[in-house]
Design a protein around this motif. Structure first.
Motif, PDB file in Angstrom:
ATOM      1  N   LEU A  98       0.811  -1.209   0.000  1.00  0.00           N
ATOM      2  CA  LEU A  98       0.000   0.000   0.000  1.00  0.00           C
ATOM      3  C   LEU A  98       0.844   1.259   0.000  1.00  0.00           C
ATOM      4  O   LEU A  98       1.920   1.287   0.591  1.00  0.00           O
ATOM      5  CB  LEU A  98      -0.907   0.013   1.232  1.00  0.00           C
ATOM      6  CG  LEU A  98      -1.895  -1.150   1.303  1.00  0.00           C
ATOM      7  CD1 LEU A  98      -1.516  -2.101   2.401  1.00  0.00           C
ATOM      8  CD2 LEU A  98      -3.308  -0.637   1.471  1.00  0.00           C
ATOM      9  N   TRP A  99       0.277   2.309  -0.598  1.00  0.00           N
ATOM     10  CA  TRP A  99       0.970   3.598  -0.690  1.00  0.00           C
ATOM     11  C   TRP A  99       2.409   3.363  -1.143  1.00  0.00           C
ATOM     12  O   TRP A  99       2.634   2.548  -2.026  1.00  0.00           O
ATOM     13  CB  TRP A  99       0.873   4.336   0.666  1.00  0.00           C
ATOM     14  CG  TRP A  99      -0.545   4.630   1.043  1.00  0.00           C
ATOM     15  CD1 TRP A  99      -1.356   5.566   0.465  1.00  0.00           C
ATOM     16  CD2 TRP A  99      -1.341   3.987   2.064  1.00  0.00           C
ATOM     17  NE1 TRP A  99      -2.601   5.541   1.070  1.00  0.00           N
ATOM     18  CE2 TRP A  99      -2.618   4.605   2.038  1.00  0.00           C
ATOM     19  CE3 TRP A  99      -1.100   2.978   2.976  1.00  0.00           C
ATOM     20  CZ2 TRP A  99      -3.637   4.229   2.905  1.00  0.00           C
ATOM     21  CZ3 TRP A  99      -2.119   2.599   3.834  1.00  0.00           C
ATOM     22  CH2 TRP A  99      -3.360   3.215   3.800  1.00  0.00           C
ATOM     23  N   LEU A 121       4.600   2.420   1.213  1.00  0.00           N
ATOM     24  CA  LEU A 121       5.070   1.826   2.463  1.00  0.00           C
ATOM     25  C   LEU A 121       5.441   0.366   2.215  1.00  0.00           C
ATOM     26  O   LEU A 121       4.577  -0.498   2.141  1.00  0.00           O
ATOM     27  CB  LEU A 121       3.977   1.925   3.533  1.00  0.00           C
ATOM     28  CG  LEU A 121       3.683   3.343   4.032  1.00  0.00           C
ATOM     29  CD1 LEU A 121       2.408   3.365   4.859  1.00  0.00           C
ATOM     30  CD2 LEU A 121       4.853   3.881   4.847  1.00  0.00           C
ATOM     31  N   SER A 129      -0.916   7.956   6.480  1.00  0.00           N
ATOM     32  CA  SER A 129      -1.162   6.519   6.307  1.00  0.00           C
ATOM     33  C   SER A 129      -0.090   5.679   7.004  1.00  0.00           C
ATOM     34  O   SER A 129       1.017   6.146   7.252  1.00  0.00           O
ATOM     35  CB  SER A 129      -1.177   6.180   4.820  1.00  0.00           C
ATOM     36  OG  SER A 129       0.050   6.551   4.212  1.00  0.00           O
ATOM     37  N   PHE A 130      -0.444   4.450   7.324  1.00  0.00           N
ATOM     38  CA  PHE A 130       0.543   3.522   7.896  1.00  0.00           C
ATOM     39  C   PHE A 130       0.136   2.093   7.572  1.00  0.00           C
ATOM     40  O   PHE A 130      -0.999   1.832   7.169  1.00  0.00           O
ATOM     41  CB  PHE A 130       0.672   3.711   9.416  1.00  0.00           C
ATOM     42  CG  PHE A 130      -0.608   3.502  10.186  1.00  0.00           C
ATOM     43  CD1 PHE A 130      -1.027   2.226  10.561  1.00  0.00           C
ATOM     44  CD2 PHE A 130      -1.404   4.589  10.557  1.00  0.00           C
ATOM     45  CE1 PHE A 130      -2.208   2.032  11.276  1.00  0.00           C
ATOM     46  CE2 PHE A 130      -2.586   4.405  11.270  1.00  0.00           C
ATOM     47  CZ  PHE A 130      -2.993   3.130  11.629  1.00  0.00           C
ATOM     48  N   ILE A 131       1.093   1.182   7.726  1.00  0.00           N
ATOM     49  CA  ILE A 131       0.751  -0.241   7.629  1.00  0.00           C
ATOM     50  C   ILE A 131       1.065  -0.927   8.953  1.00  0.00           C
ATOM     51  O   ILE A 131       1.949  -0.486   9.711  1.00  0.00           O
ATOM     52  CB  ILE A 131       1.486  -0.977   6.473  1.00  0.00           C
ATOM     53  CG1 ILE A 131       3.011  -0.811   6.562  1.00  0.00           C
ATOM     54  CG2 ILE A 131       0.961  -0.514   5.122  1.00  0.00           C
ATOM     55  CD1 ILE A 131       3.788  -1.704   5.596  1.00  0.00           C
ATOM     56  N   ALA A 186      -3.989  -1.823   7.148  1.00  0.00           N
ATOM     57  CA  ALA A 186      -3.678  -0.540   6.530  1.00  0.00           C
ATOM     58  C   ALA A 186      -4.454   0.514   7.287  1.00  0.00           C
ATOM     59  O   ALA A 186      -5.644   0.332   7.549  1.00  0.00           O
ATOM     60  CB  ALA A 186      -4.087  -0.549   5.070  1.00  0.00           C
ATOM     61  N   GLY A 187      -3.788   1.599   7.659  1.00  0.00           N
ATOM     62  CA  GLY A 187      -4.436   2.592   8.493  1.00  0.00           C
ATOM     63  C   GLY A 187      -4.443   3.981   7.878  1.00  0.00           C
ATOM     64  O   GLY A 187      -3.503   4.385   7.191  1.00  0.00           O
ATOM     65  N   MET A 188      -5.560   4.702   8.128  1.00  0.00           N
ATOM     66  CA  MET A 188      -5.691   6.083   7.685  1.00  0.00           C
ATOM     67  C   MET A 188      -6.037   6.917   8.905  1.00  0.00           C
ATOM     68  O   MET A 188      -7.064   6.683   9.557  1.00  0.00           O
ATOM     69  CB  MET A 188      -6.789   6.175   6.623  1.00  0.00           C
ATOM     70  CG  MET A 188      -6.379   5.479   5.331  1.00  0.00           C
ATOM     71  SD  MET A 188      -7.775   4.726   4.478  1.00  0.00           S
ATOM     72  CE  MET A 188      -8.004   3.240   5.427  1.00  0.00           C
TER      73      MET A 188
END
Lengths: 304, 422
Positions: free
Chosen positions: A169-170, A172, B403-405, B417-419
């Protein structure tokens, strides 16, 4: 907003470059021992250029690894040596002949050298303790590659499991590994063949001379034009003749065909690629022709 | 670079979503074919397979069904990336499956998209799945949405059918965050309004799908105000020629950075000025997203990977407490007290789940506060406590710093997956 966004426009080639540089830096920061798999082809040369840019003015902080099939084009080896010298980087050569001599892989004369690259490469990765290996694969090349991640996980046998890939994702990237596993990294995943040529033209970087039009004695086999060489004996009924050709990919001399072309500059190649109606692998690579799922099978085993 | 005399070709990343039978693969095949991005050998292989299967038409869906297991099942099972270009733009398609259990793939594809393309079958109208796709695209803050009403040929190109779906979707979209919506009637199989304007729908005055993709304005989607530069890699050559060189490599996540700018390094809070910005062997005037550059500072401050360079009066929040929407991506459910690894920009840490506030029903938008867990492919609002301060912005303001994972520390697999809210 007061800013005019048009002033802050990045061309698509610059966007691709920025993404690739990001990937190189991410890997160099997070992996213990990366290596760049270098074939001498245009894609791996573009990778070298991107790596050079990512760390400049420092040297590229990892080695490059080449699998020597014993069947490589001499022009490709010459270009490789000039790049290695200019960048002052360490070159690791994993030779198929040595691997056979040392009993690491069986001497199976009937198996194509292309197949023997897999165990030779995996052995070199294991022996040197490389934890990440950059490859020049592009997703536009082939249907199986279209689904592969930028960080592509390999188990302790070097295998790729397409049904069990980590979500990506993104920007990352997750580089976590267990003992004995490694990651294949594809920093130019999102580049197309045309992007690669545009970039080579823009950057004015050296690529092997066989990509440009030249005279060569060739013969036809399976609809492809193959180089006349003692390494690849002609079969009954095959006749060699001199033609004006160039190569669209660099691989094993016994499997890599060329196309008739008078394109002798990057600009002419770009014009040719832009109107090409056959994929570069479909046109000139015997190793991908065996079955529709040929690439998928080789990838699962640990091919580039 | 940015000062090109003639307009440089730009890039549009879009994500496609649709159910198995909405004709998504056919549409992509059509875009590739009509933009002349299909090579002869690819088309021949697909024609041969179509014939072998006894079809009386060329099944364009076969162009994109990549892995053998998919071809066997006849459905798309994972995110696949496709490429094509027209004289106006280069396009990267994240082709994601529409099937119910694959929400995680859609989230993945949408995470990098500028535009989301949702397909519905004109005969079926809006389904639970098309609503869910639109919701996910809106959650992922994909700024542009296209609803393509497909198979118009099978409803006699009826304006009435189209208008009804259009109205119903517009009504639903008011509950979502969709800054730009375009609804287009098409037939992927026949090619109507995909690349070429349909001769069967004179009542439709809007753009064809391709025209819209080529011209939708994406440059202003970036945040060019709030300067954010996550430090990725410290460049120290230690060579004779560059003995004292110390630069910070990274990709600009927001704002415009210029030489002489006063900056703060987080989380230390040390301030300095930008001495110069390098792009390979050239010094450049300014850097903006998504450029990868190397920044030099005037003062010898302590900067390392995971730090963030921002402006003195405009910095992200440094916090160990994270409130976020999390999409959960693995079979074992996410439970309160769970401990996971987190990666946010270039920063790594560990988090503990403090609370799962609610689970979002992606079909009805209902917030279920009773179920204190998230199953695979579920999305919910989660409170996390991190071992290190993260330098965050709300995801709605910046998709990179917001954002993060989440990573399972035992398996090493990306599980969430985080927002970030706010």
């Amino acid at each position: 907003m007061t800013e005019t966004h048009a002033d802050y426009q990045l061309s698509q080639l610059d966007q691709l470059e920025a993404e690739s540089i990001h990937i190189f830096r991410e890997v160099a920061a997070e992996f213990e021992k990366p290596v760049l798999m270098f074939s001498g082809g245009k894609d791996s040369i573009v990778m070298l250029r991107l790596a050079e840019k990512a760390f400049y003015p420092a040297k590229i902080p990892f080695s490059i690894l080449q699998v020597d099939t014993g069947l490589d084009f001499p022009e490709v080896m010459e270009t490789r040596d000039r790049w290695v010298q200019r960048l002052g980087i360490n070159l690791v050569v994993a030779s198929i002949d040595d691997a056979i001599k040392n009993g690491i892989i069986p001497d199976a004369a009937k198996i194509s050298r292309n197949r023997l690259q897999i165990p030779t490469l995996l052995n070199a990765i294991e022996e040197n303790g490389f934890t990440a290996a950059f490859g020049g694969g592009r997703r536009d090349e082939e249907k199986a590659r279209a689904k592969e991640r930028v960080y592509s996980h390999r188990d302790e046998f070097g295998q790729w499991d397409p049904k069990n890939q980590r979500p990506e994702l993104w920007s990352l990237y997750n580089g976590r590994l267990h003992e004995g596993e490694h990651m294949r990294i594809f920093p130019i995943s999102n580049w197309t063949e045309l992007d690669v040529w545009d970039y080579i033209g823009r950057e004015q970087i050296e690529i092997p001379s066989i990509y440009f039009s030249h005279q060569r004695r060739v013969f036809e086999r399976d609809g492809m034009l193959m180089t006349e060489t003692p390494l690849n004996p002609m079969r009954e009924g095959e006749v060699a003749s001199e033609r004006t050709v160039r190569f669209r990919t660099c691989g094993d001399i016994t499997l890599t065909g060329c196309v008739e072309s008078t394109a002798s500059t990057i600009e002419e190649i770009i014009d040719e690629v832009a109107i090409a109606r056959v994929t570069e692998r479909g046109a000139t690579r015997g190793d991908d022709k065996f079955s529709e799922a040929a690439m998928e099978d080789r990838k699962k085993e640990g091919y580039f | 670079m940015a000062t090109a005399q003639n307009k440089p070709m730009d890039l549009l990343r879009f994500a496609t979503a649709g159910s198995v039978d909405d004709g998504k693969s056919t549409l992509i095949g059509r875009l590739l074919l009509d933009s002349k991005s299909i090579f002869e050998d690819q088309l021949e292989a697909v024609e041969a397979t179509s014939e072998a299967k006894g079809y009386d038409y060329t099944d364009l869906a076969l162009l994109t069904d990549g892995l053998r297991s998919e071809r066997e099942q006849g459905i798309t099972i994972d995110v696949a990336y496709r490429y094509f270009a027209t004289p106006a733009r280069k396009f990267i398609i994240a082709d994601t499956p529409g099937h119910v259990q694959y929400t995680r793939n859609m989230v993945t594809g949408a995470s990098t998209a500028d535009l989301g393309l949702v397909l519905v079958d004109a005969r079926q109208g809006l389904t639970e799945q098309s609503r869910r796709h639109a919701l996910i695209l809106s959650l992922l803050r994909v700024p542009h949405l296209v609803l393509a009403v497909n198979k118009m040929d099978l409803v006699d190109f009826s304006q009435e059918v189209f208008d009804k779906i259009h109205a119903e979707f517009t009504q639903f979209a008011t509950k979502l965050n969709i800054p730009d919506l375009q609804v287009i009637p098409i037939s992927a199989l026949a090619g109507d309004n995909v690349v070429n304007r349909s001769e069967n729908m004179g009542w439709y005055q809007g753009p064809t799908l391709m025209h819209h993709l080529e011209h939708v304005h994406v440059a202003s989607d970036r945040d060019l105000i709030d300067a954010r530069f996550p430090v990725q890699y410290v460049v120290r050559p230690k060579s004779d020629e560059f003995h004292d060189y110390r630069g910070y490599g990274g990709q600009v996540a927001g704002g415009v950075l210029k030489q002489g700018d006063e900056v703060v390094v987080l989380p230390s809070g040390m301030t300095s000025k930008i001495a110069g910005i390098d792009l390979f062997d050239k010094e450049i005037d300014m850097a903006f997203p998504p450029m990868s550059v190397t920044i030099r500072l005037e003062d010898d401050v302590d900067v390392s990977r995971g730090d963030m360079i921002a402006r003195v009066n405009n910095a992200p929040t440094a916090t160990q407490d994270i409130d976020a929407m999390v999409c959960w991506m693995t079979t074992a459910p996410l439970l309160p007290k769970a401990k996971l690894a987190i990666k946010h920009t270039t920063r790594n840490g560990r988090v503990m789940v403090k609370d799962i506030q609610y689970r979002l029903d992606v079909n009805t938008l209902h917030r279920d506060q009773e179920t204190k867990q998230l199953g695979v492919n579920e999305i919910g609002r989660v409170q996390l406590r991190c071992t290190v301060p993260l330098l965050v912005d709300p995801y709605s303001k910046n998709r990179t710093t917001g954002s993060f994972i989440l990573i399972d520390e035992t398996t090493g697999v990306t599980v969430g997956a985080g927002m970030i809210n706010g």
